[in-house]
Design a protein around this motif. Sequence first.
Motif, PDB file in Angstrom:
ATOM      1  N   HIS A  53     -35.103 -42.069 -31.633  1.00  0.00           N
ATOM      2  CA  HIS A  53     -33.772 -41.864 -31.054  1.00  0.00           C
ATOM      3  C   HIS A  53     -33.321 -40.458 -31.428  1.00  0.00           C
ATOM      4  O   HIS A  53     -32.918 -40.213 -32.566  1.00  0.00           O
ATOM      5  CB  HIS A  53     -32.790 -42.925 -31.567  1.00  0.00           C
ATOM      6  CG  HIS A  53     -33.129 -44.322 -31.152  1.00  0.00           C
ATOM      7  ND1 HIS A  53     -32.914 -44.807 -29.879  1.00  0.00           N
ATOM      8  CD2 HIS A  53     -33.693 -45.337 -31.855  1.00  0.00           C
ATOM      9  CE1 HIS A  53     -33.309 -46.060 -29.802  1.00  0.00           C
ATOM     10  NE2 HIS A  53     -33.801 -46.403 -30.984  1.00  0.00           N
ATOM     11  N   ILE A  54     -33.418 -39.560 -30.490  1.00  0.00           N
ATOM     12  CA  ILE A  54     -33.088 -38.155 -30.722  1.00  0.00           C
ATOM     13  C   ILE A  54     -32.151 -37.677 -29.622  1.00  0.00           C
ATOM     14  O   ILE A  54     -32.061 -38.305 -28.561  1.00  0.00           O
ATOM     15  CB  ILE A  54     -34.359 -37.279 -30.770  1.00  0.00           C
ATOM     16  CG1 ILE A  54     -35.184 -37.459 -29.490  1.00  0.00           C
ATOM     17  CG2 ILE A  54     -35.201 -37.624 -31.991  1.00  0.00           C
ATOM     18  CD1 ILE A  54     -36.432 -36.603 -29.434  1.00  0.00           C
ATOM     19  N   PRO A  55     -31.427 -36.581 -29.844  1.00  0.00           N
ATOM     20  CA  PRO A  55     -30.520 -36.078 -28.810  1.00  0.00           C
ATOM     21  C   PRO A  55     -31.267 -35.721 -27.530  1.00  0.00           C
ATOM     22  O   PRO A  55     -32.445 -35.365 -27.558  1.00  0.00           O
ATOM     23  CB  PRO A  55     -29.894 -34.836 -29.464  1.00  0.00           C
ATOM     24  CG  PRO A  55     -30.026 -35.069 -30.928  1.00  0.00           C
ATOM     25  CD  PRO A  55     -31.317 -35.812 -31.102  1.00  0.00           C
ATOM     26  N   PRO A  56     -30.602 -35.812 -26.385  1.00  0.00           N
ATOM     27  CA  PRO A  56     -31.244 -35.456 -25.113  1.00  0.00           C
ATOM     28  C   PRO A  56     -31.777 -34.029 -25.141  1.00  0.00           C
ATOM     29  O   PRO A  56     -31.133 -33.115 -25.648  1.00  0.00           O
ATOM     30  CB  PRO A  56     -30.105 -35.603 -24.095  1.00  0.00           C
ATOM     31  CG  PRO A  56     -29.135 -36.547 -24.727  1.00  0.00           C
ATOM     32  CD  PRO A  56     -29.216 -36.291 -26.201  1.00  0.00           C
ATOM     33  N   GLY A  57     -32.970 -33.854 -24.595  1.00  0.00           N
ATOM     34  CA  GLY A  57     -33.591 -32.532 -24.553  1.00  0.00           C
ATOM     35  C   GLY A  57     -34.459 -32.227 -25.748  1.00  0.00           C
ATOM     36  O   GLY A  57     -35.286 -31.319 -25.702  1.00  0.00           O
ATOM     37  N   CYS A  58     -34.298 -32.975 -26.856  1.00  0.00           N
ATOM     38  CA  CYS A  58     -35.070 -32.685 -28.062  1.00  0.00           C
ATOM     39  C   CYS A  58     -36.501 -33.188 -27.964  1.00  0.00           C
ATOM     40  O   CYS A  58     -37.310 -32.891 -28.849  1.00  0.00           O
ATOM     41  CB  CYS A  58     -34.385 -33.292 -29.280  1.00  0.00           C
ATOM     42  SG  CYS A  58     -32.819 -32.488 -29.723  1.00  0.00           S
ATOM     43  N   PHE A  84     -31.891 -29.266 -48.886  1.00  0.00           N
ATOM     44  CA  PHE A  84     -30.620 -29.582 -48.268  1.00  0.00           C
ATOM     45  C   PHE A  84     -30.881 -30.500 -47.076  1.00  0.00           C
ATOM     46  O   PHE A  84     -31.605 -30.109 -46.148  1.00  0.00           O
ATOM     47  CB  PHE A  84     -29.904 -28.310 -47.781  1.00  0.00           C
ATOM     48  CG  PHE A  84     -29.655 -27.296 -48.860  1.00  0.00           C
ATOM     49  CD1 PHE A  84     -28.537 -27.380 -49.661  1.00  0.00           C
ATOM     50  CD2 PHE A  84     -30.547 -26.256 -49.077  1.00  0.00           C
ATOM     51  CE1 PHE A  84     -28.309 -26.448 -50.660  1.00  0.00           C
ATOM     52  CE2 PHE A  84     -30.331 -25.319 -50.074  1.00  0.00           C
ATOM     53  CZ  PHE A  84     -29.197 -25.416 -50.867  1.00  0.00           C
ATOM     54  N   PRO A  85     -30.346 -31.719 -47.065  1.00  0.00           N
ATOM     55  CA  PRO A  85     -30.512 -32.582 -45.890  1.00  0.00           C
ATOM     56  C   PRO A  85     -30.065 -31.865 -44.622  1.00  0.00           C
ATOM     57  O   PRO A  85     -29.022 -31.200 -44.602  1.00  0.00           O
ATOM     58  CB  PRO A  85     -29.609 -33.782 -46.211  1.00  0.00           C
ATOM     59  CG  PRO A  85     -29.562 -33.818 -47.706  1.00  0.00           C
ATOM     60  CD  PRO A  85     -29.582 -32.380 -48.148  1.00  0.00           C
ATOM     61  N   THR A  86     -30.861 -31.992 -43.569  1.00  0.00           N
ATOM     62  CA  THR A  86     -30.633 -31.250 -42.325  1.00  0.00           C
ATOM     63  C   THR A  86     -30.974 -32.143 -41.144  1.00  0.00           C
ATOM     64  O   THR A  86     -31.900 -32.957 -41.219  1.00  0.00           O
ATOM     65  CB  THR A  86     -31.503 -29.980 -42.287  1.00  0.00           C
ATOM     66  OG1 THR A  86     -31.203 -29.171 -43.435  1.00  0.00           O
ATOM     67  CG2 THR A  86     -31.235 -29.153 -41.030  1.00  0.00           C
ATOM     68  N   GLU A  87     -30.238 -32.004 -40.065  1.00  0.00           N
ATOM     69  CA  GLU A  87     -30.562 -32.707 -38.831  1.00  0.00           C
ATOM     70  C   GLU A  87     -30.233 -31.834 -37.634  1.00  0.00           C
ATOM     71  O   GLU A  87     -29.381 -30.936 -37.715  1.00  0.00           O
ATOM     72  CB  GLU A  87     -29.796 -34.033 -38.738  1.00  0.00           C
ATOM     73  CG  GLU A  87     -28.289 -33.879 -38.641  1.00  0.00           C
ATOM     74  CD  GLU A  87     -27.591 -35.211 -38.453  1.00  0.00           C
ATOM     75  OE1 GLU A  87     -28.268 -36.190 -38.071  1.00  0.00           O
ATOM     76  OE2 GLU A  87     -26.371 -35.280 -38.679  1.00  0.00           O
ATOM     77  N   ILE A  88     -30.932 -32.060 -36.536  1.00  0.00           N
ATOM     78  CA  ILE A  88     -30.646 -31.379 -35.272  1.00  0.00           C
ATOM     79  C   ILE A  88     -29.810 -32.324 -34.427  1.00  0.00           C
ATOM     80  O   ILE A  88     -30.199 -33.477 -34.188  1.00  0.00           O
ATOM     81  CB  ILE A  88     -31.938 -30.976 -34.553  1.00  0.00           C
ATOM     82  CG1 ILE A  88     -32.642 -29.876 -35.353  1.00  0.00           C
ATOM     83  CG2 ILE A  88     -31.644 -30.504 -33.133  1.00  0.00           C
ATOM     84  CD1 ILE A  88     -33.908 -29.342 -34.704  1.00  0.00           C
ATOM     85  N   VAL A 145     -37.873 -30.851 -39.655  1.00  0.00           N
ATOM     86  CA  VAL A 145     -37.211 -32.055 -39.155  1.00  0.00           C
ATOM     87  C   VAL A 145     -38.220 -32.867 -38.345  1.00  0.00           C
ATOM     88  O   VAL A 145     -39.093 -32.316 -37.673  1.00  0.00           O
ATOM     89  CB  VAL A 145     -35.973 -31.714 -38.291  1.00  0.00           C
ATOM     90  CG1 VAL A 145     -34.839 -31.186 -39.149  1.00  0.00           C
ATOM     91  CG2 VAL A 145     -36.314 -30.678 -37.223  1.00  0.00           C
ATOM     92  N   ASP A 146     -38.086 -34.195 -38.414  1.00  0.00           N
ATOM     93  CA  ASP A 146     -38.979 -35.114 -37.728  1.00  0.00           C
ATOM     94  C   ASP A 146     -38.209 -35.916 -36.689  1.00  0.00           C
ATOM     95  O   ASP A 146     -37.032 -36.260 -36.888  1.00  0.00           O
ATOM     96  CB  ASP A 146     -39.640 -36.081 -38.718  1.00  0.00           C
ATOM     97  CG  ASP A 146     -40.575 -35.365 -39.687  1.00  0.00           C
ATOM     98  OD1 ASP A 146     -41.305 -34.465 -39.245  1.00  0.00           O
ATOM     99  OD2 ASP A 146     -40.561 -35.713 -40.887  1.00  0.00           O
ATOM    100  N   ARG A 147     -38.887 -36.242 -35.608  1.00  0.00           N
ATOM    101  CA  ARG A 147     -38.324 -37.142 -34.597  1.00  0.00           C
ATOM    102  C   ARG A 147     -38.532 -38.572 -35.081  1.00  0.00           C
ATOM    103  O   ARG A 147     -39.655 -39.050 -35.158  1.00  0.00           O
ATOM    104  CB  ARG A 147     -39.002 -36.902 -33.253  1.00  0.00           C
ATOM    105  CG  ARG A 147     -38.748 -35.505 -32.671  1.00  0.00           C
ATOM    106  CD  ARG A 147     -39.610 -35.245 -31.448  1.00  0.00           C
ATOM    107  NE  ARG A 147     -39.284 -33.985 -30.778  1.00  0.00           N
ATOM    108  CZ  ARG A 147     -39.844 -32.824 -31.073  1.00  0.00           C
ATOM    109  NH1 ARG A 147     -40.762 -32.759 -32.041  1.00  0.00           N
ATOM    110  NH2 ARG A 147     -39.503 -31.729 -30.422  1.00  0.00           N
ATOM    111  N   THR A 148     -37.446 -39.265 -35.424  1.00  0.00           N
ATOM    112  CA  THR A 148     -37.519 -40.586 -36.037  1.00  0.00           C
ATOM    113  C   THR A 148     -36.607 -41.555 -35.283  1.00  0.00           C
ATOM    114  O   THR A 148     -35.767 -41.140 -34.469  1.00  0.00           O
ATOM    115  CB  THR A 148     -37.079 -40.523 -37.509  1.00  0.00           C
ATOM    116  OG1 THR A 148     -35.653 -40.350 -37.566  1.00  0.00           O
ATOM    117  CG2 THR A 148     -37.759 -39.371 -38.234  1.00  0.00           C
ATOM    118  N   GLU A 177     -34.128 -42.894 -36.512  1.00  0.00           N
ATOM    119  CA  GLU A 177     -32.768 -42.620 -36.994  1.00  0.00           C
ATOM    120  C   GLU A 177     -32.227 -41.298 -36.502  1.00  0.00           C
ATOM    121  O   GLU A 177     -31.058 -40.975 -36.746  1.00  0.00           O
ATOM    122  CB  GLU A 177     -32.735 -42.635 -38.530  1.00  0.00           C
ATOM    123  CG  GLU A 177     -32.952 -44.010 -39.148  1.00  0.00           C
ATOM    124  CD  GLU A 177     -34.411 -44.423 -39.116  1.00  0.00           C
ATOM    125  OE1 GLU A 177     -35.276 -43.523 -39.150  1.00  0.00           O
ATOM    126  OE2 GLU A 177     -34.688 -45.632 -39.035  1.00  0.00           O
ATOM    127  N   GLY A 178     -33.040 -40.472 -35.841  1.00  0.00           N
ATOM    128  CA  GLY A 178     -32.576 -39.182 -35.354  1.00  0.00           C
ATOM    129  C   GLY A 178     -33.598 -38.085 -35.597  1.00  0.00           C
ATOM    130  O   GLY A 178     -34.720 -38.345 -36.045  1.00  0.00           O
TER     131      GLY A 178
END
Length: 219
Positions: free
Chosen positions: A32-37, A116-120, A90-93, A95-96
């Motif tokens: 479950h990742i943002p559209p386009g990712c 540092f925790p990071t997300e796209i 970052v990984d496509r998981t 959770e995001g």
Amino acid sequence: MSRPLPLVLGGLALAGLIACPTRTPVGPPPVHIPPGCERNQAGEYHHVGNPAFRYLAQDDGRTLSLTLLYSRPDGGVGGTPDAGAVTITVDRTPEGFMGETHAMGFSAGTPCPVRFPTEITACAPDSLTLRSVQKTSVDQACRPAPRGPAPTWTEQVLRRGPPPPEPGPEAPDAGPPDAGPRAQDAGAGTTDGGAAAPDAGPTDGGALKPPGGPAPRKS
């Protein structure tokens, strides 16, 4: 009297086969990742807030990694990054699009690898939007501090491609023809030749800059 026994056992075996159907293999959970990712995000990027921060991205379809480079005076970027270079992974998981920013900080003069925790959060055709924790705390042994302030997240935007060229210097004003030569103001303008160079890393006990954004603090 003993002949019906095999028939009864056979019926039980058949009932057992009916009660235990063949299981269908279960695949990995969907991401479950943002559209386009889902598109390949490899390439060169620059930080919108500080174009001196340049990134080289590699994408294998599951993991996206970005390595921080620095601009050279000729407009290019630095060569192969060293072991202490800031990297974002970052990984496509399910959770995001989530992972960590890896950097090198200092505690009492000792180099400490910090995360540092990071997300796209958004993937546009020409940019990536990231959220990362602004600061982290470690003790003198470079271990995560048992107590610390609640994490504060900041948003960063990386735009694909090199930054736009800076405008060239304007021609000096010679003044009116009858004014004569103009005195040079020794106090005007900057003394460092323009904008300050980006911080190449944290100072002893000071703030560690995230990729091109506000400085996360170590305490």
